[in-house]
Design an enzyme around this catalytic site. Structure first.
Site, mmCIF file in Angstrom:
data_model
loop_
_atom_site.group_PDB
_atom_site.id
_atom_site.type_symbol
_atom_site.label_atom_id
_atom_site.label_comp_id
_atom_site.label_asym_id
_atom_site.label_seq_id
_atom_site.Cartn_x
_atom_site.Cartn_y
_atom_site.Cartn_z
ATOM 1 N N GLU A 268 0.837 -1.211 0.000
ATOM 2 C CA GLU A 268 0.000 0.000 0.000
ATOM 3 C C GLU A 268 0.868 1.256 0.000
ATOM 4 O O GLU A 268 0.517 2.257 -0.635
ATOM 5 C CB GLU A 268 -0.959 -0.007 1.195
ATOM 6 N N HIS A 271 1.630 2.124 -3.463
ATOM 7 C CA HIS A 271 0.521 2.862 -4.091
ATOM 8 C C HIS A 271 0.586 4.335 -3.692
ATOM 9 O O HIS A 271 0.465 5.232 -4.519
ATOM 10 C CB HIS A 271 -0.829 2.313 -3.611
HETATM 11 MG MG MG Z 1 -2.935 -2.911 -4.791
#
Ligand code: MG
Length: 499
Positions: A268, A271
């Site tokens: 994450e 991201h």
């Molecule tokens: Mg993902």
């Protein structure tokens, strides 16, 4: 951002209330998954669908469409400005084609279907969820018809998640990828590779608070700016971006198998970095954030797998693990490396290793393709799922909770989403290959915890552009490639088979 062009400035001004609605919707979405009391669901569903309707009304108002149409005729736009118009035009075209009743129906069904799916998964009862799945598929079929498509209705849905992605693209990918991965998996299992030996490190219960500290220490090593970023906890980790300066991730703590928590965090955070490193001049414009879901996933998978599960990175974080995870205090770097890279063909996609992962996506892709080709009825899905699991991975789920009910996507209407995960994996390997050619000390830098060169490479090639360029164009321009599976297969063969 200000433009030299008055029409562009009008557009950016008129976009601000839409951006603000998006900001609120994102914050509500984050809250729904983290802190909202359970009984708030129905009300949140109404608020969410009403805000979406307001957003749509602003987007397809005569005035706004007029502005975008006149900008399309301008000849001297910069790449950034062209990107803004491209993104808005795509959004307007789709929204005009989808009637208000369908948008509202999908929004309500998303909340209801998702709640029922949660209960059905708990009871492992597909029949309980089946009517909702049927309803959602009906809605998506109508949406595909309204949007329009060439060749297959499924193309309309693929394009919603990945600009210009088609069944032909994905068939080409999986026709190569699936047999080559199966081959690698077979070789690993047959040779009794150390990667296939299950580690005891995953079996002991950990202290959640200590692993939370470990995750924060890792984020610290990766130099995340906590003034623009935060991490909370949710069952299914995700990243939500309220803007370029409020990017939030969640991670999970299941109490055992601590690698899941660490690598969810790194995934994450990957991201989040895409948004955090987008050029600030794109803030509060339609092109802030990533170019596409696949490009976004390429960033998370790059950090999670290619960097995070590499030998130098494991060597870097091993002392932190030995400090925070009591039962791992004697674990060697090699033991940790093999634990993090354990390969096992198994039922659950989100827990899959990087070798078998894309076989899970291949199955979902096949099913979605068949659903929208009217080649598979809803009641036939569980059986088909289990059959394909057995053929591709050699395991057959004993119950629906381990099979067809494991993912939240379909209950949320996300048909066409899964393929972006595989594309993300493919692109992450392309990026790593190109980046290693440019960065001489790539591995040494990781081992030393010097992530500046990697971050700067990603920023200048990919992150800073936001979604100014469509994904296919961005990959072609900056990586001179397409969705080519060769790099990913080579990466797996090198790492796991030493080829
Ligand atoms: Mg993902």
């Amino acid at each position: 951002m200000r433009s030299e062009n008055p029409v562009m400035n009008h557009i950016l001004d008129a976009y601000k209330p839409m951006w603000s609605l998006g900001h609120a919707i994102s914050l509500m979405g984050w809250d729904f998954e983290t802190y909202m009391p359970r009984e708030g669901t129905e009300e949140r569903g109404i608020a969410d669908s009403q805000l979406h309707i307001l957003h749509k009304e602003l987007l397809i108002s005569k005035n706004f469409i007029g502005l975008v149409e006149s900008a399309k005729k301008l000849g001297d736009l910069s790449d950034i400005e062209k990107g803004i118009i491209r993104v808005l035009d795509r959004e307007i075209t789709k929204q005009i084609k989808i009637p208000k009743e369908l948008t509202e129906a999908e929004s309500l069904e998303r909340i209801r279907g998702n709640m029922t799916w949660r209960q059905a998964r708990e009871k492992s009862d597909f029949k309980m969820y089946e009517p909702h799945l049927k309803k959602m598929i009906e809605i998506k079929k109508q949406i595909a018809e309204k949007i329009g498509y060439q060749k297959y209705p499924y193309n309309a849905l693929l394009d919603l998640f990945e600009e210009d992605l088609t069944v032909d693209d994905m068939d080409k990918v999986f026709n190569v990828l699936t047999p080559r991965i199966q081959k690698i998996l077979k070789k690993l299992v047959n040779s009794e590779s150390p990667f296939c030996k299950e580690s005891n490190l995953g079996k002991s219960k950990y202290d959640i608070q200590r692993v939370d500290e470990l995750n924060h220490d890792i984020l610290n090593l990766l130099q995340y700016d906590m003034k623009r970023f935060r991490m909370d906890v949710s069952t299914h980790p995700f990243t939500e971006s309220m803007g370029l300066n409020d990017v939030r991730i969640t991670t999970r703590y299941e109490g055992a198998d601590f690698k899941k928590s660490i690598f969810s965090t790194i995934h994450e955070a990957g991201h989040a970095l895409y948004n955090l490193q987008c050029d600030q001049s794109l803030s509060v414009t339609p092109i802030e954030g990533g170019s596409s879901l696949a490009l976004h996933e390429s960033q998370s998978r790059l950090w999670e797998n290619i960097v995070g599960r590499s030998i130098p990175f494991v060597q870097l974080i091993a002392p932190l693990i030995r400090k925070h995870v009591s039962f791992a205090n004697q674990a060697t770097d090699d033991e940790l490396y093999l634990y993090f890279n354990n390969v096992k063909a198994d039922y659950i996609r989100v827990d899959a290793d990087e070798v078998s992962y894309n076989l899970h996506i291949a199955i979902r892709y096949e099913i979605e393709k068949k659903i929208f080709d009217d080649d598979l009825s809803v009641s036939e899905i569980p059986e088909f799922w289990n059959d394909r699991m057995e053929q591709l991975l050699g395991v057959r789920p004993a119950k629906d909770a381990e099979g067809v009910l494991q993912d939240t996507h379909w209950s949320s209407g996300l048909f066409g989403y899964f393929p972006t995960y595989t594309l993300g994996n493919l692109v992450s390997a392309i990026i790593a290959s190109k980046m290693r050619k440019d960065l001489e000390d790539y591995e040494k830098d990781i081992r030393a915890g010097n992530f500046k060169p990697i971050k700067e490479w990603l920023r200048s090639k990919i992150h800073k552009h936001g979604s100014a360029y469509a994904p296919k164009m961005l990959i072609k321009n900056t990586l001179s490639e397409g969705y080519n599976p060769d790099y990913f297969v080579t990466y797996l063969e090198t790492k796991y088979l030493g080829i």
